[in-house]
Design an enzyme around this catalytic site. Structure first.
Site, PDB file in Angstrom:
ATOM      1  N   GLY A 175      37.159  41.649  36.505  1.00  0.00           N
ATOM      2  CA  GLY A 175      36.542  42.219  35.301  1.00  0.00           C
ATOM      3  C   GLY A 175      37.303  41.855  34.039  1.00  0.00           C
ATOM      4  O   GLY A 175      36.748  41.814  32.947  1.00  0.00           O
ATOM      5  N   GLU A 198      35.913  38.651  33.083  1.00  0.00           N
ATOM      6  CA  GLU A 198      34.527  38.872  32.638  1.00  0.00           C
ATOM      7  C   GLU A 198      34.509  39.424  31.218  1.00  0.00           C
ATOM      8  O   GLU A 198      33.695  39.032  30.384  1.00  0.00           O
ATOM      9  CB  GLU A 198      33.813  39.797  33.624  1.00  0.00           C
ATOM     10  CG  GLU A 198      33.533  39.089  34.954  1.00  0.00           C
ATOM     11  CD  GLU A 198      33.125  40.028  36.057  1.00  0.00           C
ATOM     12  OE1 GLU A 198      33.761  41.104  36.218  1.00  0.00           O
ATOM     13  OE2 GLU A 198      32.177  39.722  36.784  1.00  0.00           O
ATOM     14  N   GLU A 253      37.429  38.660  43.257  1.00  0.00           N
ATOM     15  CA  GLU A 253      36.667  39.735  43.887  1.00  0.00           C
ATOM     16  C   GLU A 253      36.411  39.522  45.374  1.00  0.00           C
ATOM     17  O   GLU A 253      36.441  40.469  46.155  1.00  0.00           O
ATOM     18  CB  GLU A 253      35.329  39.917  43.170  1.00  0.00           C
ATOM     19  CG  GLU A 253      35.420  40.612  41.829  1.00  0.00           C
ATOM     20  CD  GLU A 253      35.785  39.680  40.683  1.00  0.00           C
ATOM     21  OE1 GLU A 253      36.230  38.550  40.928  1.00  0.00           O
ATOM     22  OE2 GLU A 253      35.627  40.115  39.525  1.00  0.00           O
TER      23      GLU A 253
END
Ligand code: T1G
Length: 644
Positions: free
Chosen positions: A101, A104, A124
């Protein structure tokens, strides 16, 4: 706002996130970041925003501790979209690692700059999920499908320089990141802003590309990499919104999977293992200069690992020829690294310059730590420690690498027994991560702490083990093999048992593995115990070894092997040899075979816990995952039966 602070540098706002220890993206971080975007958009004097993190790293990804709980708004994909849609452009300033994340969020920013030591990645799949906040949808738009497939399905982070080449970051800087990021922002404002990542084109790829990528992703052995690949492919064949919905659905589906739960279990167990609470305030002894006794496979591996970690190494062998062989064995380890492009020729020379060989124990007079790795025979080992007791400093840590002998018997009579400890490395010692740390009742706490500190320095996974035959790992291995042989006696085919364990996730089944390693090693241990008067039942393996079938090295063990071919072939000779011990034939479904064998490992693990040989069930899981090839995504035998 408690986690975000803002300072102004003229018309640039610098937003700093401080959420130790790794700036994980918790619910509070998502909330504050989402609000901050609106707040700065509303400020007409702010023309660009730098997002930077305090502490050791940029945002290290979603807070894994929240995975077990229901998702709470604002969801991370919405935070990333909010960043991207901001009127005021954001610049992600990356140090340490921008992972999951965290990367991201960086892709939601208009620019990404990184210090040269930084890494970016989407790990992930190593947690049994896929990126859940546009990693499979924005990455291919930012850097192309091939880069996205590599980053997402491998889970491997990419160093800053490579990330720059791939287009994942816009600039790599050295020096003061915040200052460089503000300067970058000012320069960026002077030109047209790039198109937001979600608006960039993304073309479908040929079928052949996906077939090859699928084949590569399947090698991981578990589903997350394949689901991640599907999500990237879906993104190349649908619009952004549809692709985001598909990714989110896949992420939420996997987040609740057994595989994800198992991988999270191992993730946290791996981080707890190197920091036992009992040793929290105990300083280890120094180990800058390490003696290694024995230059065979184990000794050379240990010497290579210690040298790689920057220690000065003295390799002791019994004569000049053995010293030369030992040094050559260490050299071969570094030759391997040079061949793989991991080490330059100069680097190899520097490594070897720090390893000196000798036959004279007096060379160890100033060693901080000495690790014995000689032949697994009590007399040989006791002679080594008698010599070490004479020549080493009284505070030097003395360690045995024994796999099966009782460390107390090896250390009997040693002066300053408090400095003695078992350090059970696994072969090849410079590669295998597991290190079983075996204190005796006399071992001092700071010597035990030295074992854990050495493990950290060697990047190994330390697990403390009590004293019993085989400590934790080899004791469970013995039970595993016995249970597999019991199934053979009940008529289950050897090849079916191995296939069942491969289906479960092991690279090899118990019989293939014995053929590779050699049946005679365990046979000699059993014979040694019998010679000492222990009552050791005859095993099926004994029958084979007595018939000269020691495994691949004798072109036959549990299987036959054609000349020059390592493919195991079911053996009529073995069926004949074992005929008297096998009753009938039995077809057992492979999942049942695996359940039987994993259950046997776990049963032995429970006995090991009851006897205090292991400190916690997750330690047993770590031993199996890091020492015996237990598939990580099954969490280890104790996790598999719900006991960890
Ligand atoms: N969440 C919660 N805690 C974490 C954490 C995380 N992501 N990462 C580390 N910790 C804790 C760890 O348990 C330990 O705690 C401490 O931080 C130091 O960790 C939506 C869903 C960042 C490279 O997989 O790789 O984002 O033991 O010893 O060696 O798509 O931690 O001290 O109490 O490892 O300096 C993706 C996992 C999540 C990164 C730092 N991110 N972490 O290494 O420290 S999924 C990851 C790491 C995701 C989105 C998806 C490493 C590190 P304690 P450490 P380190």
């Amino acid at each position: 706002m408690t986690l975000l602070t803002v300072r102004r540098d003229g018309d640039i706002a610098v937003v700093t996130l401080d959420n130790p220890p790794v700036n994980a993206i918790s619910e509070a971080v998502r909330k504050e970041l989402f609000e901050m975007v609106g707040q700065l958009d509303a400020d007409p004097d702010v023309r660009a925003v730098v997002l930077i993190c305090a502490g050791r790293t940029f945002l290290a990804g979603a807070d894994v501790r929240e995975f077990g709980k229901p998702p709470v708004e604002p969801h991370l994909p919405d935070v990333v979209d909010r960043l991207e849609a901001a009127d005021t452009p954001w610049i992600a300033a990356i140090h340490g690692a921008a992972l999951g994340g965290g990367f991201e969020i960086a892709m939601g920013c208009r620019f990404r700059i990184a210090v040269d030591s930084a890494r970016v990645g989407l790990p992930e799949v190593t947690l049994g999920v896929i990126p859940g906040a546009s990693g499979t949808v924005r990455t291919p738009r930012l850097a192309g499908v091939e880069v996205a497939v590599d980053l997402v399905t491998s889970g491997r982070p990419m160093p800053a320089a490579k990330a720059l080449e791939a287009g994942l970051v816009d600039a790599v800087v050295s020096g003061d990141l915040e200052r460089e990021a503000v300067a970058f922002a000012r320069k960026a404002l002077a030109a047209d802003l790039p198109v937001p990542v979600s608006k960039r084109p993304l073309a479908p790829m040929p079928e052949a590309f996906w077939q090859a990528a699928r084949k590569a992703a399947a090698k991981a052995g578990h589903q997350a990499p394949l689901r991640a690949l599907d999500s990237i492919r879906f993104a190349t064949e649908h619009d952004f919104a549809e692709a985001m919905a598909h990714e989110r659905e896949t992420f939420l589906d996997l987040r609740g999977s057994d595989e994800a739960a198992a991988l999270r279990h191992i993730f946290f167990a791996e981080r707890a293992a190197p920091k036992p609470a009992a040793l929290k305030d105990i300083a280890p002894r120094p180990f800058g200069t390490v003696g290694v006794i024995g230059g065979g496979t184990m000794g050379a591996g240990i010497a290579g690992a210690c040298r790689e970690a920057g220690m000065e190494v003295i390799l002791i062998e019994r004569d000049a020829e053995a010293v030369a062989r030992g040094l050559a064995n260490v050299g071969k380890i570094f030759d391997g690294a040079v061949k793989r492009g991991k080490l330059s020729k100069e680097g190899r020379a520097e490594r070897m310059a720090g390893v000196r060989g000798s036959t004279d124990y007096a060379e160890l007079a100033q060693a901080d730590l000495v690790i014995e790795a000689v032949f697994e025979e009590i007399g040989v080992k006791r002679a080594v420690f008698a010599e070490l007791g004479r020549v080493c400093r009284a505070d030097a840590v003395l360690a045995t690498n024994t796999s099966y002998l009782d460390p107390r018997a090896i250390a009997e009579g040693l002066p300053h027994p408090e400095r003695f400890i078992g350090l059970h490395f696994f072969s090849p010692a410079h590669i295998m991560k597991l290190l079983e740390i075996v204190p005796t009742p006399d071992t001092a706490d700071d010597v035990l702490a030295t074992g854990f500190a050495l493990a950290r320095a060697l990047n190994k996974m330390p697990v403390q083990a009590g004293i019993c035959e085989g400590f934790i790992g080899n004791r469970i291995l013995k039970r595993y093999r016995a249970e597999a042989e019991a199934l053979v006696s009940q008529g289950v085919a050897i090849s079916e048992i191995d296939a069942a364990m491969r289906d479960y996730g092991f690279r090899m089944g118990p019989f293939e593995a014995q053929d590779l390693g050699g049946l005679d090693i365990a046979f000699l241990q059993r014979e040694g115990a019998r010679a000492e008067g222990q009552d050791v039942a005859e095993t099926l393996g004994d029958i084979l070894v007595r018939a000269g079938r020691k495994g691949q090295k004798t072109a036959g063990g549990w299987y036959d092997y054609a000349e020059g071919d390592r493919t195991p072939q079911p053996s009529d000779a073995v069926s004949k040899l074992l005929a008297g011990r096998v009753t009938g034939s039995r077809d057992l479904p492979r999942p049942e075979i695996a359940e039987r064998l994993v259950g046997a490992m776990a049963a032995e693990g429970q006995a090991i816990l009851r006897e205090g040989i292991a400190q916690a069930p997750q330690d047993i899981d770590l031993v199996e995952v890091h020492g015996y090839g237990f598939p990580r995504w099954k969490g280890g035998p104790m996790f598999a039966i719900g006991k960890s």
